[in-house]
Scaffold this active site. Structure first.
Site, mmCIF file in Angstrom:
data_model
loop_
_atom_site.group_PDB
_atom_site.id
_atom_site.type_symbol
_atom_site.label_atom_id
_atom_site.label_comp_id
_atom_site.label_asym_id
_atom_site.label_seq_id
_atom_site.Cartn_x
_atom_site.Cartn_y
_atom_site.Cartn_z
ATOM 1 N N GLY A 15 0.824 -1.214 0.000
ATOM 2 C CA GLY A 15 0.000 0.000 0.000
ATOM 3 C C GLY A 15 0.853 1.258 0.000
ATOM 4 N N ARG A 40 2.073 2.846 12.640
ATOM 5 C CA ARG A 40 2.524 2.801 11.247
ATOM 6 C C ARG A 40 2.195 4.117 10.528
ATOM 7 N NH1 ARG A 40 2.284 -2.828 7.734
ATOM 8 N NH2 ARG A 40 4.529 -2.803 7.492
ATOM 9 N N PRO A 94 -2.433 -13.198 5.372
ATOM 10 C CA PRO A 94 -1.473 -14.223 5.795
ATOM 11 C C PRO A 94 -2.063 -15.635 5.758
ATOM 12 C CG PRO A 94 -2.395 -13.096 7.704
ATOM 13 C CD PRO A 94 -2.948 -12.408 6.489
ATOM 14 N N CYS A 277 5.511 -13.702 0.934
ATOM 15 C CA CYS A 277 4.508 -14.138 -0.050
ATOM 16 C C CYS A 277 4.717 -15.493 -0.709
ATOM 17 C CB CYS A 277 4.365 -13.073 -1.114
ATOM 18 S SG CYS A 277 3.605 -11.589 -0.422
ATOM 19 N N GLN A 279 5.861 -18.491 0.086
ATOM 20 C CA GLN A 279 5.350 -19.662 0.809
ATOM 21 C C GLN A 279 3.831 -19.553 1.014
ATOM 22 O OE1 GLN A 279 7.538 -21.528 4.020
ATOM 23 N NE2 GLN A 279 5.833 -21.096 5.382
ATOM 24 N N ARG A 347 10.217 -11.054 7.094
ATOM 25 C CA ARG A 347 9.195 -12.105 7.156
ATOM 26 C C ARG A 347 9.660 -13.366 6.419
ATOM 27 N NH1 ARG A 347 4.032 -8.507 5.439
ATOM 28 N NH2 ARG A 347 5.603 -7.624 4.063
ATOM 29 N N ARG A 443 24.574 -17.238 0.031
ATOM 30 C CA ARG A 443 24.108 -16.449 -1.115
ATOM 31 C C ARG A 443 25.091 -16.468 -2.279
ATOM 32 N NH1 ARG A 443 18.816 -15.001 -0.914
ATOM 33 N NH2 ARG A 443 18.187 -14.804 1.233
HETATM 34 P P1 NAD Z 1 1.593 -5.554 5.391
HETATM 35 O O1 NAD Z 1 1.314 -6.448 6.522
HETATM 36 O O2 NAD Z 1 2.918 -4.876 5.267
HETATM 37 O O3 NAD Z 1 0.491 -4.377 5.356
HETATM 38 C C1 NAD Z 1 -0.871 -4.584 5.508
HETATM 39 C C2 NAD Z 1 -1.449 -3.434 6.349
HETATM 40 O O4 NAD Z 1 -2.879 -3.540 6.351
HETATM 41 C C3 NAD Z 1 -1.015 -3.459 7.812
HETATM 42 O O5 NAD Z 1 -0.354 -2.240 8.128
HETATM 43 C C4 NAD Z 1 -2.331 -3.611 8.589
HETATM 44 O O6 NAD Z 1 -2.363 -2.881 9.798
HETATM 45 C C5 NAD Z 1 -3.339 -3.057 7.611
HETATM 46 N N1 NAD Z 1 -4.723 -3.525 7.829
HETATM 47 C C6 NAD Z 1 -5.170 -4.788 8.004
HETATM 48 N N2 NAD Z 1 -6.497 -4.799 8.122
HETATM 49 C C7 NAD Z 1 -6.917 -3.512 8.027
HETATM 50 C C8 NAD Z 1 -8.191 -2.890 8.057
HETATM 51 N N3 NAD Z 1 -9.311 -3.603 8.182
HETATM 52 N N4 NAD Z 1 -8.237 -1.543 7.921
HETATM 53 C C9 NAD Z 1 -7.112 -0.811 7.769
HETATM 54 N N5 NAD Z 1 -5.892 -1.354 7.721
HETATM 55 C C10 NAD Z 1 -5.782 -2.697 7.848
HETATM 56 O O7 NAD Z 1 1.294 -6.398 4.079
HETATM 57 P P2 NAD Z 1 1.933 -6.201 2.615
HETATM 58 O O8 NAD Z 1 3.276 -6.839 2.548
HETATM 59 O O9 NAD Z 1 1.765 -4.789 2.193
HETATM 60 O O10 NAD Z 1 0.961 -7.119 1.753
HETATM 61 C C11 NAD Z 1 -0.365 -6.732 1.495
HETATM 62 C C12 NAD Z 1 -0.940 -7.628 0.409
HETATM 63 O O11 NAD Z 1 -0.188 -7.458 -0.805
HETATM 64 C C13 NAD Z 1 -0.862 -9.120 0.728
HETATM 65 O O12 NAD Z 1 -2.016 -9.735 0.208
HETATM 66 C C14 NAD Z 1 0.357 -9.590 -0.042
HETATM 67 O O13 NAD Z 1 0.263 -10.935 -0.402
HETATM 68 C C15 NAD Z 1 0.316 -8.718 -1.264
HETATM 69 N N6 NAD Z 1 1.618 -8.475 -1.898
HETATM 70 C C16 NAD Z 1 2.716 -8.196 -1.147
HETATM 71 C C17 NAD Z 1 3.928 -7.908 -1.769
HETATM 72 C C18 NAD Z 1 5.164 -7.601 -0.973
HETATM 73 O O14 NAD Z 1 6.214 -7.477 -1.582
HETATM 74 N N7 NAD Z 1 5.104 -7.463 0.335
HETATM 75 C C19 NAD Z 1 3.998 -7.869 -3.168
HETATM 76 C C20 NAD Z 1 2.853 -8.136 -3.906
HETATM 77 C C21 NAD Z 1 1.670 -8.434 -3.264
HETATM 78 C C1 UGA Z 2 8.174 -11.763 -4.872
HETATM 79 C C2 UGA Z 2 7.981 -11.619 -6.384
HETATM 80 O O1 UGA Z 2 9.253 -11.520 -7.014
HETATM 81 C C3 UGA Z 2 7.140 -10.393 -6.702
HETATM 82 O O2 UGA Z 2 6.883 -10.329 -8.101
HETATM 83 C C4 UGA Z 2 5.831 -10.476 -5.944
HETATM 84 O O3 UGA Z 2 5.051 -9.315 -6.169
HETATM 85 C C5 UGA Z 2 6.104 -10.616 -4.470
HETATM 86 O O4 UGA Z 2 6.920 -11.799 -4.244
HETATM 87 C C6 UGA Z 2 4.878 -10.802 -3.651
HETATM 88 O O5 UGA Z 2 3.850 -11.231 -4.142
HETATM 89 O O6 UGA Z 2 5.024 -10.528 -2.460
HETATM 90 P P1 UGA Z 2 9.754 -10.635 -3.059
HETATM 91 O O7 UGA Z 2 9.344 -11.789 -2.219
HETATM 92 O O8 UGA Z 2 9.607 -9.263 -2.501
HETATM 93 O O9 UGA Z 2 8.918 -10.641 -4.434
HETATM 94 O O10 UGA Z 2 11.266 -10.790 -3.505
HETATM 95 P P2 UGA Z 2 12.012 -11.760 -4.553
HETATM 96 O O11 UGA Z 2 13.013 -10.966 -5.267
HETATM 97 O O12 UGA Z 2 11.054 -12.520 -5.373
HETATM 98 O O13 UGA Z 2 12.787 -12.759 -3.593
HETATM 99 C C7 UGA Z 2 12.099 -13.724 -2.826
HETATM 100 C C8 UGA Z 2 13.094 -14.638 -2.154
HETATM 101 O O14 UGA Z 2 13.717 -15.490 -3.115
HETATM 102 C C9 UGA Z 2 14.232 -13.912 -1.444
HETATM 103 O O15 UGA Z 2 14.537 -14.568 -0.238
HETATM 104 C C10 UGA Z 2 15.376 -14.030 -2.422
HETATM 105 O O16 UGA Z 2 16.627 -13.945 -1.817
HETATM 106 C C11 UGA Z 2 15.122 -15.409 -2.998
HETATM 107 N N1 UGA Z 2 15.718 -15.627 -4.335
HETATM 108 C C12 UGA Z 2 15.320 -14.864 -5.386
HETATM 109 C C13 UGA Z 2 16.640 -16.641 -4.512
HETATM 110 O O17 UGA Z 2 16.987 -17.358 -3.562
HETATM 111 N N2 UGA Z 2 17.167 -16.852 -5.755
HETATM 112 C C14 UGA Z 2 16.796 -16.105 -6.829
HETATM 113 O O18 UGA Z 2 17.305 -16.358 -7.943
HETATM 114 C C15 UGA Z 2 15.850 -15.081 -6.634
#
Ligand code: NAD
Ligand code: UGA
Length: 463
Positions: A15, A40, A94, A277, A279, A347, A443
């Site tokens: 976000g 936050r 989660p 994400c 796992q 995480r 790594r």
């Molecule tokens: P995050 O835990 O960092 O952030 C989520 C936020 O939502 C938290 O701050 C929480 O307090 C807030 N929240 C929860 N319920 C709420 C509510 N009812 N009203 C207002 N706020 C609320 O999570 P994130 O890493 O940003 O991931 C969010 C989503 O995006 C997940 O579904 C994840 O799978 C997806 N996603 C994450 C990544 C990434 O790189 N982290 C990449 C692509 C997609």
């Molecule tokens: C991953 C995807 O790459 C994003 O496209 C997606 O949006 C995101 O998940 C999500 O849905 O949360 P992220 O987990 O942030 O992104 O980072 P990555 O670069 O994908 O790395 C994930 C893990 O794999 C890390 O621990 C990284 O060190 C490891 N990795 C990555 C390897 O061990 N080998 C590689 O070749 C690449």
């Protein structure tokens, strides 16, 4: 519909950066990011942009440009929902830790709360955009809640999954491979899709904006993560075979990656993938497949996780075996705790599991990570509930530089690929360690030959 006000529920890793970039690129749109977590939001509003809660290269500059102009962070969720024509849901999804689907299914309680809150507050038609990663067909549930508990206003639900990776979030957002938008094919659905296309068109060329039906969009996100993680587990599986056969996994990866059909990215063998994400999303995919009775499909994808768990365990076992089958009371220095470089996110980081295994063997762990605080590391270990908090605090010591962390260590383990690790004075580190001095490079970022010349016993992954 011309969008002038956007609300995003969830000020997390997705976000926050996503909305900061939308605000920067669309100065005519007011973007308000809301969260229930007051701390936050306070951190996002910190007058010093360096103190925002998420570390991403380039992010603090964008926030300082847009914040207060057309980018706002607030805890007033109702007001932001009421004012916006378009609402992004970007809350966490989660893995469930209770009830049906425990340990596998995505926990959708935060999503449902958002839907109920939108339904309660909205007095005008709204476009609701799923930004969170969701199981296929979640939009159906959101629509049912919105239509049955709302004030009779019309909602359009779009799926717009986020593909950014942490550590490169800003460049990924500024220059995405594609923007995926799933929506209904009704005239109202198409109008909603077009409204979102118009937002992205402020900086993304139209040929990179792909539209599909809602279910394809939802499932494409899980599929993309499954394919990416599968490549890592595939190369990690080969790394174990390389260690037995004298092949070198980096050479194998290079050789296969030059085949344009395979490609060179995501072939880096490692101590195992982490992050919030991969796992969670694969477990969710496995759960969905199982729930449709597709056991072969479920087993196929579950193997990606099994291989990853094996890789993490294999790394800690190797440390113990190499150190003469005992690490009790030995100091093992960890360089890196974040799940990858250029992020403060820990995480599911492999470091947590390797530390836990080694502490079970009564090793003393000393850690240095450029961006992760001691508190966060201890919280990560405490969360596993393997031992008391006090014991974790006794076994894990955190240092603010690598030289101190490595002093008097029996071994150094590289858990995160931070660039600075390759620039160290390794002779100085060697001189301050117990001999023989071991390095376990989880790594494959260090120069093995150079380290061996200094006197280290070097162990990489897959060589
Ligand atoms: P995050 O835990 O960092 O952030 C989520 C936020 O939502 C938290 O701050 C929480 O307090 C807030 N929240 C929860 N319920 C709420 C509510 N009812 N009203 C207002 N706020 C609320 O999570 P994130 O890493 O940003 O991931 C969010 C989503 O995006 C997940 O579904 C994840 O799978 C997806 N996603 C994450 C990544 C990434 O790189 N982290 C990449 C692509 C997609
Ligand atoms: C991953 C995807 O790459 C994003 O496209 C997606 O949006 C995101 O998940 C999500 O849905 O949360 P992220 O987990 O942030 O992104 O980072 P990555 O670069 O994908 O790395 C994930 C893990 O794999 C890390 O621990 C990284 O060190 C490891 N990795 C990555 C390897 O061990 N080998 C590689 O070749 C690449």
């Amino acid at each position: 519909m011309k969008i002038t006000k956007i609300c995003c529920i969830g000020a997390g890793y997705v976000g926050g950066p996503t909305m900061a970039v939308i605000a920067q690129k669309c100065p005519h749109i007011q973007v308000t990011v809301v969260d229930l977590n007051e701390q936050r939001i306070a951190d996002w509003n910190d007058p010093n942009p360096e103190n925002i809660p998420i570390y991403e290269p380039g992010l603090s500059e964008i926030v300082s440009e847009a914040r207060g102009r057309n980018l706002f962070f607030s805890t007033d969720v109702d007001k932001a929902i009421d004012e916006a024509q378009m609402i992004f849901i970007s809350v966490n999804t989660p893995t469930k830790t209770y009830g049906k689907g425990k340990g596998m299914a995505a926990d959708l309680k935060y999503i449902e709360l958002c839907a109920r809150q939108i339904a309660k507050v909205a007095k005008q038609n709204k476009i609701v955009v799923e930004k969170s990663t969701l199981p296929v067909r979640t939009a159906e549930a959101i629509k049912s809640i919105l239509d049955n508990t709302g004030n009779g206003v019309q909602f359009q639900i779009l799926s717009n999954p986020e593909f950014l990776a942490e550590g490169t979030a800003v460049t990924d957002l500024l220059n995405p491979d594609r923007i995926l938008i799933g929506g209904d094919t009704t005239p109202e659905g198409e109008e909603a899709i077009n409204a979102l296309i118009e937002v992205y068109s402020n900086w993304v060329s139209k040929d990179r904006i792909l539209t599909t039906n809602v279910w394809s969009s939802e499932l494409s996100k899980l599929t993309a993560n499954a394919f990416l993680a599968q490549r890592i587990s595939s190369i990690n599986a080969m790394s174990e075979l390389c260690e037995k056969t004298g092949a070198n996994v980096s050479e194998v990866a290079k050789a296969i990656g030059m085949d344009s059909r395979i490609g060179s990215k995501f072939l880096k063998a490692s101590v195992g993938f982490g992050g919030s994400c991969f796992q969670k999303d694969i477990l969710n995919l496995v759960y969905i497949a199982k729930s449709y009775g597709l056991s072969e499909v479920a087993d196929y994808w579950e193997q990606v996780i099994i291989m990853n768990d094996h890789q993490k365990r294999r790394f800690s076992n190797k440390i113990v075996q190499t150190l003469y089958n005992t690490v009790a009371d030995k100091k093992i220095a960890f360089l890196g705790w974040a799940f990858k470089k250029d992020t403060n996110d820990t995480r599911e980081s492999a470091a947590i599991y390797v530390a836990d295994d080694l502490i079970n063997e009564q090793a003393r762990i000393s850690v240095y990570d450029p961006k992760v605080s001691q508190n966060k590391m201890l919280n990560d270990l405490d969360y596993l509930e393997t031992r008391s908090k006090q014991d974790n605090a006794n076994y894990l010591n955190v240092f603010d530089n690598a030289y101190e962390a490595c002093k008097d260590a029996h071994a150094v383990a590289i858990l995160t690929e931070w660039d600075e690790f390759a620039t160290y004075d390794w002779k100085r580190i060697y001189d301050a360690m117990h001999k023989p001095a071991f390095i376990f490079d989880g790594r494959n970022i260090l120069d093995a030959k150079q380290l061996e010349e200094i006197g280290f016993v070097y162990n990489g992954i897959g060589s």
